[in-house]
Motif scaffolding. Structure first.
Motif, PDB file in Angstrom:
ATOM      1  N   ALA A  26      12.225  -1.602  18.617  1.00  0.00           N
ATOM      2  CA  ALA A  26      13.432  -1.625  18.154  1.00  0.00           C
ATOM      3  C   ALA A  26      14.050  -2.347  16.864  1.00  0.00           C
ATOM      4  CB  ALA A  26      14.583  -2.042  19.500  1.00  0.00           C
ATOM      5  N   LEU A  27      12.909  -2.402  16.128  1.00  0.00           N
ATOM      6  CA  LEU A  27      13.096  -3.338  14.767  1.00  0.00           C
ATOM      7  C   LEU A  27      13.858  -4.706  15.049  1.00  0.00           C
ATOM      8  CD1 LEU A  27      13.687  -0.239  12.282  1.00  0.00           C
ATOM      9  CD2 LEU A  27      11.472  -1.502  12.993  1.00  0.00           C
ATOM     10  N   ALA A  29      16.113  -5.305  17.097  1.00  0.00           N
ATOM     11  CA  ALA A  29      17.390  -5.328  17.275  1.00  0.00           C
ATOM     12  C   ALA A  29      18.045  -6.312  18.338  1.00  0.00           C
ATOM     13  CB  ALA A  29      17.927  -3.973  17.883  1.00  0.00           C
ATOM     14  N   LYS A  61       7.908  -5.341   8.901  1.00  0.00           N
ATOM     15  CA  LYS A  61       9.093  -4.222   8.732  1.00  0.00           C
ATOM     16  C   LYS A  61      10.504  -4.773   8.833  1.00  0.00           C
ATOM     17  CE  LYS A  61      10.127   0.360   9.502  1.00  0.00           C
ATOM     18  NZ  LYS A  61      10.394   1.614  10.196  1.00  0.00           N
ATOM     19  N   ALA A  65      16.986  -5.228  12.584  1.00  0.00           N
ATOM     20  CA  ALA A  65      17.714  -4.300  11.825  1.00  0.00           C
ATOM     21  C   ALA A  65      19.230  -4.411  12.509  1.00  0.00           C
ATOM     22  CB  ALA A  65      17.098  -3.124  12.337  1.00  0.00           C
ATOM     23  N   GLY A  66      19.641  -5.424  13.000  1.00  0.00           N
ATOM     24  CA  GLY A  66      21.242  -5.467  13.646  1.00  0.00           C
ATOM     25  C   GLY A  66      21.152  -5.821  15.109  1.00  0.00           C
ATOM     26  N   ALA A  67      22.456  -5.952  15.274  1.00  0.00           N
ATOM     27  CA  ALA A  67      22.865  -6.106  16.768  1.00  0.00           C
ATOM     28  C   ALA A  67      22.431  -4.711  17.379  1.00  0.00           C
ATOM     29  CB  ALA A  67      24.411  -6.236  17.134  1.00  0.00           C
ATOM     30  N   ASP A  68      22.098  -4.656  18.553  1.00  0.00           N
ATOM     31  CA  ASP A  68      21.475  -3.387  19.412  1.00  0.00           C
ATOM     32  C   ASP A  68      22.701  -2.325  19.588  1.00  0.00           C
ATOM     33  OD1 ASP A  68      20.770  -1.800  21.171  1.00  0.00           O
ATOM     34  OD2 ASP A  68      18.975  -3.051  21.610  1.00  0.00           O
ATOM     35  N   ILE A  69      22.723  -1.224  18.723  1.00  0.00           N
ATOM     36  CA  ILE A  69      23.589  -0.396  18.763  1.00  0.00           C
ATOM     37  C   ILE A  69      23.653   0.365  20.225  1.00  0.00           C
ATOM     38  CG2 ILE A  69      24.403   1.969  17.616  1.00  0.00           C
ATOM     39  CD1 ILE A  69      22.888   0.685  14.921  1.00  0.00           C
ATOM     40  N   MET A  72      25.774  -1.637  22.554  1.00  0.00           N
ATOM     41  CA  MET A  72      27.173  -1.689  22.373  1.00  0.00           C
ATOM     42  C   MET A  72      27.747  -0.345  22.441  1.00  0.00           C
ATOM     43  SD  MET A  72      27.279  -4.322  18.905  1.00  0.00           S
ATOM     44  CE  MET A  72      26.252  -3.082  18.033  1.00  0.00           C
ATOM     45  N   PHE A  86      28.598 -11.675  22.329  1.00  0.00           N
ATOM     46  CA  PHE A  86      28.142 -12.501  21.031  1.00  0.00           C
ATOM     47  C   PHE A  86      28.675 -13.693  20.498  1.00  0.00           C
ATOM     48  CE2 PHE A  86      24.866  -8.851  19.050  1.00  0.00           C
ATOM     49  CZ  PHE A  86      23.963  -8.944  20.389  1.00  0.00           C
ATOM     50  N   TYR A 106      13.862  -5.389   6.770  1.00  0.00           N
ATOM     51  CA  TYR A 106      15.408  -5.336   6.781  1.00  0.00           C
ATOM     52  C   TYR A 106      15.835  -6.433   7.635  1.00  0.00           C
ATOM     53  CZ  TYR A 106      14.252  -0.304   6.365  1.00  0.00           C
ATOM     54  OH  TYR A 106      13.915   0.950   5.686  1.00  0.00           O
ATOM     55  N   PRO A 132      25.742  -3.047   7.135  1.00  0.00           N
ATOM     56  CA  PRO A 132      25.883  -1.294   7.211  1.00  0.00           C
ATOM     57  C   PRO A 132      26.986  -1.387   8.284  1.00  0.00           C
ATOM     58  CG  PRO A 132      23.878  -1.918   7.997  1.00  0.00           C
ATOM     59  CD  PRO A 132      24.388  -3.257   7.570  1.00  0.00           C
ATOM     60  N   GLU A 133      27.741  -2.197   9.039  1.00  0.00           N
ATOM     61  CA  GLU A 133      28.539  -1.893  10.158  1.00  0.00           C
ATOM     62  C   GLU A 133      29.545  -0.732   9.673  1.00  0.00           C
ATOM     63  OE1 GLU A 133      27.570  -4.904   9.083  1.00  0.00           O
ATOM     64  OE2 GLU A 133      26.820  -6.228  10.901  1.00  0.00           O
ATOM     65  N   GLY A 141      30.356  -8.887  12.683  1.00  0.00           N
ATOM     66  CA  GLY A 141      30.793  -9.453  13.806  1.00  0.00           C
ATOM     67  C   GLY A 141      30.263 -10.699  14.363  1.00  0.00           C
TER      68      GLY A 141
HETATM   69  N1  CO8 Z   1      20.042  -1.125  17.309  1.00  0.00           N
HETATM   70  C1  CO8 Z   1      19.425  -0.687  18.181  1.00  0.00           C
HETATM   71  N2  CO8 Z   1      18.103   0.256  17.892  1.00  0.00           N
HETATM   72  C2  CO8 Z   1      17.878   0.195  16.543  1.00  0.00           C
HETATM   73  C3  CO8 Z   1      18.474  -0.495  15.808  1.00  0.00           C
HETATM   74  C4  CO8 Z   1      19.766  -1.092  16.214  1.00  0.00           C
HETATM   75  N3  CO8 Z   1      20.378  -1.861  15.464  1.00  0.00           N
HETATM   76  N4  CO8 Z   1      17.825  -0.322  14.519  1.00  0.00           N
HETATM   77  C5  CO8 Z   1      16.796   0.361  14.687  1.00  0.00           C
HETATM   78  N5  CO8 Z   1      16.854   0.625  16.037  1.00  0.00           N
HETATM   79  C6  CO8 Z   1      15.815   1.471  16.700  1.00  0.00           C
HETATM   80  C7  CO8 Z   1      15.822   2.889  16.462  1.00  0.00           C
HETATM   81  O1  CO8 Z   1      16.879   3.660  17.196  1.00  0.00           O
HETATM   82  C8  CO8 Z   1      14.402   3.413  16.741  1.00  0.00           C
HETATM   83  O2  CO8 Z   1      14.456   3.607  18.088  1.00  0.00           O
HETATM   84  P1  CO8 Z   1      13.601   4.975  18.898  1.00  0.00           P
HETATM   85  O3  CO8 Z   1      12.279   4.975  18.260  1.00  0.00           O
HETATM   86  O4  CO8 Z   1      13.868   4.698  19.974  1.00  0.00           O
HETATM   87  O5  CO8 Z   1      14.761   5.962  18.118  1.00  0.00           O
HETATM   88  C9  CO8 Z   1      13.760   2.499  16.294  1.00  0.00           C
HETATM   89  O6  CO8 Z   1      14.421   1.353  16.104  1.00  0.00           O
HETATM   90  C10 CO8 Z   1      13.017   2.509  14.823  1.00  0.00           C
HETATM   91  O7  CO8 Z   1      14.030   2.893  13.956  1.00  0.00           O
HETATM   92  P2  CO8 Z   1      14.293   3.961  12.945  1.00  0.00           P
HETATM   93  O8  CO8 Z   1      13.344   5.239  13.601  1.00  0.00           O
HETATM   94  O9  CO8 Z   1      15.665   4.382  12.439  1.00  0.00           O
HETATM   95  O10 CO8 Z   1      13.459   3.426  11.660  1.00  0.00           O
HETATM   96  P3  CO8 Z   1      13.258   3.847  10.156  1.00  0.00           P
HETATM   97  O11 CO8 Z   1      12.317   3.169   9.454  1.00  0.00           O
HETATM   98  O12 CO8 Z   1      13.606   5.234  10.148  1.00  0.00           O
HETATM   99  O13 CO8 Z   1      14.895   3.174   9.602  1.00  0.00           O
HETATM  100  C11 CO8 Z   1      16.673   1.351   9.396  1.00  0.00           C
HETATM  101  C12 CO8 Z   1      15.122   1.713   9.614  1.00  0.00           C
HETATM  102  C13 CO8 Z   1      17.035   1.777   8.172  1.00  0.00           C
HETATM  103  C14 CO8 Z   1      16.760   0.021   9.722  1.00  0.00           C
HETATM  104  C15 CO8 Z   1      17.342   2.249  10.700  1.00  0.00           C
HETATM  105  O14 CO8 Z   1      16.700   1.777  11.850  1.00  0.00           O
HETATM  106  C16 CO8 Z   1      18.749   1.782  10.771  1.00  0.00           C
HETATM  107  O15 CO8 Z   1      19.490   1.998   9.923  1.00  0.00           O
HETATM  108  N6  CO8 Z   1      19.071   0.854  11.750  1.00  0.00           N
HETATM  109  C17 CO8 Z   1      20.344   0.412  11.977  1.00  0.00           C
HETATM  110  C18 CO8 Z   1      20.953  -0.588  11.026  1.00  0.00           C
HETATM  111  C19 CO8 Z   1      22.298  -0.931  11.233  1.00  0.00           C
HETATM  112  O16 CO8 Z   1      23.131  -0.307  11.407  1.00  0.00           O
HETATM  113  N7  CO8 Z   1      22.539  -2.323  11.806  1.00  0.00           N
HETATM  114  C20 CO8 Z   1      23.954  -2.868  12.025  1.00  0.00           C
HETATM  115  C21 CO8 Z   1      24.077  -2.632  13.496  1.00  0.00           C
HETATM  116  S1  CO8 Z   1      25.650  -3.005  14.138  1.00  0.00           S
HETATM  117  C22 CO8 Z   1      25.521  -4.924  13.837  1.00  0.00           C
HETATM  118  O17 CO8 Z   1      24.699  -5.482  13.532  1.00  0.00           O
HETATM  119  C23 CO8 Z   1      26.806  -5.265  14.327  1.00  0.00           C
HETATM  120  C24 CO8 Z   1      26.740  -6.959  14.414  1.00  0.00           C
HETATM  121  C25 CO8 Z   1      27.963  -7.827  15.030  1.00  0.00           C
HETATM  122  C26 CO8 Z   1      28.010  -7.652  16.433  1.00  0.00           C
HETATM  123  C27 CO8 Z   1      28.848  -8.557  16.630  1.00  0.00           C
HETATM  124  C28 CO8 Z   1      29.493  -8.158  18.058  1.00  0.00           C
HETATM  125  C29 CO8 Z   1      30.805  -9.173  18.512  1.00  0.00           C
END
Ligand code: CO8
Length: 259
Positions: A26-27, A29, A61, A65-69, A72, A86, A106, A132-133, A141
């Motif tokens: 999940a990178l 997450a 790598k 890659a962020g909070a676990d989407i 949420m 959180f 990332y 990127p939220e 957040g």
């Molecule tokens: N959450 C859950 N799963 C994730 C996340 C994430 N943030 N990022 C990556 N993954 C998972 C993917 O779903 C994928 O899983 P699966 O193989 O089961 O489909 C696996 O990790 C590998 O990811 P990708 O296939 O997407 O890998 P790429 O190399 O193609 O892309 C990226 C890498 C560019 C990093 C891409 O994964 C991405 O854009 N990830 C999301 C980044 C993002 O939007 N982060 C912000 C999340 S929101 C946040 O952090 C808010 C914080 C505040 C919360 C506070 C609450 C009060």
């Protein structure tokens, strides 16, 4: 040996604790389990006199890659608000001893926010920071809008939050987001060597230095200077101050007691 599932914790004999985020599929997450385990590991580090600096890292790598989407996505306001979702990260930022984020790949959303919770960031040349939220219909957040603005200023922070665009390692260095950039294959060596340097300092002085630099975020200049002076005076009540100054005069390294 680590008793955790989502992080690896290695306490080394030189006083450095290495914590590695370990959800590679999940990178790294950040979900509630990661947070719970980090709270426990950081509290354990803070209370362990044998450990004097901590390095938090991820994988080649992704730092994270962020909070676990996926965790949420189905939550409503009432769930988030009642659980103070959180809010526990404040326990991590309450750590009184020094810690460093070693970031490769990332560091997005919550990943960037956690890196910014560290006392400082050492980045690999592969590091990419972003908030990127907005692309998910939300905002940072876990402190991103505030800490990023403090670190890089309004123009760059606003640009990153409104466009979701990432910032590379060199720009992060020139913008003041990170303390140092090194080749990716040297990241852990560099971070651990820096942590060993800090672990070799007088422990109370390390805590006091951390506390007063952080106070600069909260206080006016006049209050901060007074706070600094009082802490500085206070250290003259420690054995390590006498030892440190004696060791300088005797041209030898200090033998710190942490009292
Ligand atoms: N959450 C859950 N799963 C994730 C996340 C994430 N943030 N990022 C990556 N993954 C998972 C993917 O779903 C994928 O899983 P699966 O193989 O089961 O489909 C696996 O990790 C590998 O990811 P990708 O296939 O997407 O890998 P790429 O190399 O193609 O892309 C990226 C890498 C560019 C990093 C891409 O994964 C991405 O854009 N990830 C999301 C980044 C993002 O939007 N982060 C912000 C999340 S929101 C946040 O952090 C808010 C914080 C505040 C919360 C506070 C609450 C009060």
């Amino acid at each position: 040996m680590s008793q955790y599932e989502t992080i690896l914790v290695e306490k080394q004999s030189d006083g450095v604790t290495l914590v590695t985020l370990n959800r590679p599929k999940a990178l790294n997450a950040l979900n509630s389990q990661v947070l719970g385990e980090l709270i426990e590991a950081f509290a354990d580090y803070d209370g362990d006199d044998s450990q004097r600096c901590l390095v938090l890292t991820g994988s080649e790598k992704a730092f994270a890659a962020g909070a676990d989407i996926k965790e949420m996505q189905d939550q409503g306001f009432a769930d988030m608000y009642k659980a103070n979702f959180f809010g526990g990260w404040e326990k991590v930022t309450a750590t009184r001893k020094p810690w460093i984020a070693a970031v490769a790949g990332y560091a997005l959303g919550g990943g960037c926010e956690v890196a910014m919770m560290a006392d400082f960031i050492i980045a690999a040349d592969s590091a990419k920071f972003g908030q990127p939220e907005i692309k998910l219909g939300v905002t940072p957040g876990m402190g991103g809008s505030q800490r990023l603005t403090h670190a890089v200023g309004k123009a760059k922070a606003m640009h990153m939050c409104l466009t979701g665009e990432m910032m590379g390692a060199e720009e992060a260095l020139s913008s003041g987001l990170v303390a140092k950039v090194v080749p990716a294959d040297k990241l852990l060596d560099e971070a651990m060597a820096t942590a060993r340097t800090i672990a070799g300092m007088a422990p109370l002085a390390a805590m006091a230095n951390k506390e007063m630099v952080n106070a600069a975020y909260e206080m006016t200049l006049a209050e901060g200077i007074k706070f600094e002076r009082r802490l500085f005076h206070g250290l003259f009540g420690t054995e390590d101050q006498s030892e440190g100054m004696k060791a300088f005069v005797e041209k030898r390294p200090g033998n710190w007691k942490g009292k």
